[in-house]
Design a protein around this motif. Structure first.
Motif, PDB file in Angstrom:
ATOM      1  N   GLU A 162    -115.426 -40.019  -5.120  1.00 23.52           N
ATOM      2  CA  GLU A 162    -116.339 -39.652  -4.054  1.00 23.52           C
ATOM      3  C   GLU A 162    -115.731 -38.525  -3.250  1.00 23.52           C
ATOM      4  O   GLU A 162    -114.635 -38.671  -2.706  1.00 23.52           O
ATOM      5  N   THR A 163    -116.452 -37.400  -3.190  1.00 27.46           N
ATOM      6  CA  THR A 163    -115.948 -36.267  -2.414  1.00 27.46           C
ATOM      7  C   THR A 163    -116.936 -35.887  -1.317  1.00 27.46           C
ATOM      8  O   THR A 163    -116.543 -35.367  -0.287  1.00 27.46           O
ATOM      9  N   GLU A 164    -118.231 -36.194  -1.553  1.00 27.12           N
ATOM     10  CA  GLU A 164    -119.270 -35.745  -0.621  1.00 27.12           C
ATOM     11  C   GLU A 164    -119.079 -36.330   0.768  1.00 27.12           C
ATOM     12  O   GLU A 164    -118.943 -37.550   0.931  1.00 27.12           O
TER      13      GLU A 164
END
Ligand code: DAH
Length: 352
Positions: A162-164
């Motif tokens: 998860e980067t968002e």
């Protein structure tokens, strides 16, 4: 009457000779010994005989009855024996055929090696501390003193989940077991923040990297991390512990050497080599003619890392090390391709 009886006996025995299975034997029994058989009719006709004749005919009739019953019993046995012989003949059993072997499960070679490492470390006083496989960037890198632009942090090396919305602290699969050091130190320090207890732990588990899969690199592999923190721990303790570990793992005569190296989370850092057990140090393909095999990275825990774990670096020191069970197994059994480990080929797995 006596003649008639011997006639009955003779013809009964003749027809018995022709009965060759269970059902015809049964039919014969009803015809020759049943209620309406000629023999039984003799018995029921006794009333018409004179007083003198009765015992003579009675005796003779009984004799015939006993003889027929004996003949029937004998024939029944013979028919059974013949049927058994026939079925053995027809349903031949080949006792020389090899049996079907059962497949007995076993531990995966990586797990076996992982446990060997943990057993040895346990004998040396290191307790297992399991840590998560899914990490945040800060624990996997930042708190371990990785400089902001260290190449290992780039997308191609880490598997991000998860980067968002969390550009500052993305979620990723751990790329090494070292982040477990932070979790462990913080948990131990919490027990007594003024006087954190000393630590001696082994952190095993799967690590993940966004690598191209080749004979030499895989996207997942195990590591075993060691961590010792306390007052007065020195580099000599590190050398002594790891030299002893190498002897327990590779034999009492295993020779080791330490080479200076670099890891962000240790200072000073080193790598430990053992003398090549394939050529005995003379130089061969496995050790690429150097005579030595690199088996682990290690060093004194960096003051920043101690601090991040809740341990005052002015008071505490510590050492850490990290090694790969698959790599050890490859060296030990001269495997030349790491892909066998997760290839799930039973022919490979059965060799361990
Ligand atoms: N984390 C390192 C790696 O994945 C291995 C390592 C090296 C661990 C040195 C340590 C250490 O604890 O002191 O390559």
């Amino acid at each position: 009457m006596i003649d008639k009886l011997s006639e009955i006996e003779k013809s009964a025995l003749e027809s018995l000779a022709l009965a060759n299975d269970a059902s015809s034997l049964d039919a014969w029994r009803i015809a020759q010994l049943g209620r309406s058989s000629p023999l039984m009719q003799v018995f029921s006709g006794f009333g018409t005989l004179s007083k003198e004749e009765r015992p003579i005919v009675g005796q003779a009739a009984n004799k015939v009855k006993v003889a027929l019953e004996a003949a029937l019993a004998e024939k029944t046995e013979a028919v059974k024996a013949a049927a058994l012989a026939k079925s053995l003949e027809e349903e031949q059993l080949d006792v020389t055929l090899p049996g079907r072997t059962e497949h007995i499960g076993r531990l995966h070679p990586s797990t076996q090696q992982l446990r060997r490492v943990l057993d040895i470390l346990a004998e040396m006083g290191f307790q297992v501390y399991t840590s998560r496989e899914v990490e945040t960037d800060d624990v996997n890198f930042q708190l371990l003193n990785f400089p902001p632009h260290h190449p290992a942090r780039e997308m191609q090396d880490s598997l991000y989940i998860e980067t968002e919305g969390r550009e500052e602290n993305p979620i990723l699969m751990r790329t090494h077991t070292s982040p477990g050091q932070i979790h462990a130190m913080r948990e131990y320090a919490k027990m007594n923040p003024e006087n954190p207890p000393s630590i001696r732990i082994a952190l095993p588990g799967m690590c993940f990297r966004a690598e191209q899969i080749t004979a030499r690199s895989e996207v997942q592999f195990n590591q075993v991390e060691g961590l010792a923190v306390g007052e007065g721990i020195t580099f000599s303790d590190l050398k002594g512990t790891l030299t002893d570990f190498a002897r327990r793992m590779f034999g009492q005569n295993a020779r080791t050497r330490f080479r200076a190296s670099y890891f962000p989370f240790t200072e000073p850092s080193a790598e430990m080599d053992i003398e090549c057990f394939v050529c005995g140090g003379k130089g061969c393909q496995v050790c690429k003619n150097s005579g030595w095999l690199e088996i682990l990275g290690c060093g004194m825990v960096h003051p920043n890392v101690l601090q991040n774990g809740g341990y005052d670096p002015k008071r505490y020191t510590g050492f850490a090390f990290g090694m790969g069970p698959e790599r050890q197994l490859m060296l030990r059994s001269k495997m030349n391709d790491i892909r066998y480990f997760w290839g799930n080929d039973v022919r490979f797995l059965e060799q361990f």
